[in-house]
Scaffold this active site. Sequence first.
Site, PDB file in Angstrom:
ATOM      1  N   CYS A 159      -8.807 -15.531 -31.601  1.00  0.00           N
ATOM      2  CA  CYS A 159      -9.092 -14.067 -31.315  1.00  0.00           C
ATOM      3  C   CYS A 159      -7.838 -13.797 -30.157  1.00  0.00           C
ATOM      4  CB  CYS A 159     -10.323 -13.858 -30.949  1.00  0.00           C
ATOM      5  SG  CYS A 159     -11.762 -14.356 -31.663  1.00  0.00           S
TER       6      CYS A 159
ATOM      7  N   CYS B  28     -12.451 -16.648 -28.699  1.00  0.00           N
ATOM      8  CA  CYS B  28     -12.189 -17.937 -29.016  1.00  0.00           C
ATOM      9  C   CYS B  28     -10.369 -17.817 -29.222  1.00  0.00           C
ATOM     10  CB  CYS B  28     -12.424 -18.481 -30.360  1.00  0.00           C
ATOM     11  SG  CYS B  28     -11.936 -17.549 -31.888  1.00  0.00           S
TER      12      CYS B  28
END
Lengths: 80, 125
Positions: free
Chosen positions: A13, A10
Site C-alpha cells: 500500500c 502494509c
Amino acid sequence: MEIKIFGTGCPKCKALHQAVVETLNEMGLSADVKKVEKLDEIVQAGVMLTPGLMVNGKLKVFGKVPGKEDIKRYIEEEKQ
Amino acid sequence: MADTCTCAAAPVLIFPCSGGSNVGQIANQAAVELTKEGVGKLFCLAGIGGHVESFIESSKGNRLVVIDGCPTACAKKIFDHVNLPVTDYIVVTGLDIKKNHNFDLERKDIEKVCAEVKKRLQCNL
C-alpha cells in the site's frame, strides 16, 4: 483530481502511494491524494484485494502495485 | 504491517463458474475452501463477465485459476472474450464427477477439486 489509495498500511500500500506521488510529479500534475485505511471503507469501495487505486471516483485497479506507465494511463483517462 | 492486510493472497486468483448444477456449485465451494486455506483468492467471475475495467485490469499479470463445472466452459469463454490468459484450467466433470441438478454436494467431490487445483499449482510453478 482526487486520488484514493486503499490499503491498511502494509508495504504494498505504501509502495502504491509512493508510486502515485512520483507519477504525479513526473506528469507535472497536482491532485488530492488520500489514503483510505479503514477496512469497511475499503470493502465498500469494491476493493477485493489491497492495495487499490481510485481516480476521480473510478476504481482502476486493486490487488497489485501497478507500474508507473499504468498509473499514468489511469490518471490520463480521468484527467479531462 | 497491518493485521488486516489483504495483499498476501493476490498472486493466485480463483474463478469458479458457479453454475446452476451440482458441478457448478462444487466449483464454487472448492474456490471458497481454497480461499479459506490461503491457496488463492476467490475472485468475481461476474466482474470479468460484466467487463468491469477494474476487475479486468486487476486480473492481468496474475495467476488465473478457472474452474468450470462442465465442458460447456462458460467461465473459460468469459476469459476468451476479454483476452485474459487463463493459467490453470480445470473442468469438474473431467475429474469423474457426474453432472446433475442435485445440490446436495458430496464432500469427497469438493475435496477432489481442491486437491486437483493444489496439484496444478504445484506442478506449474
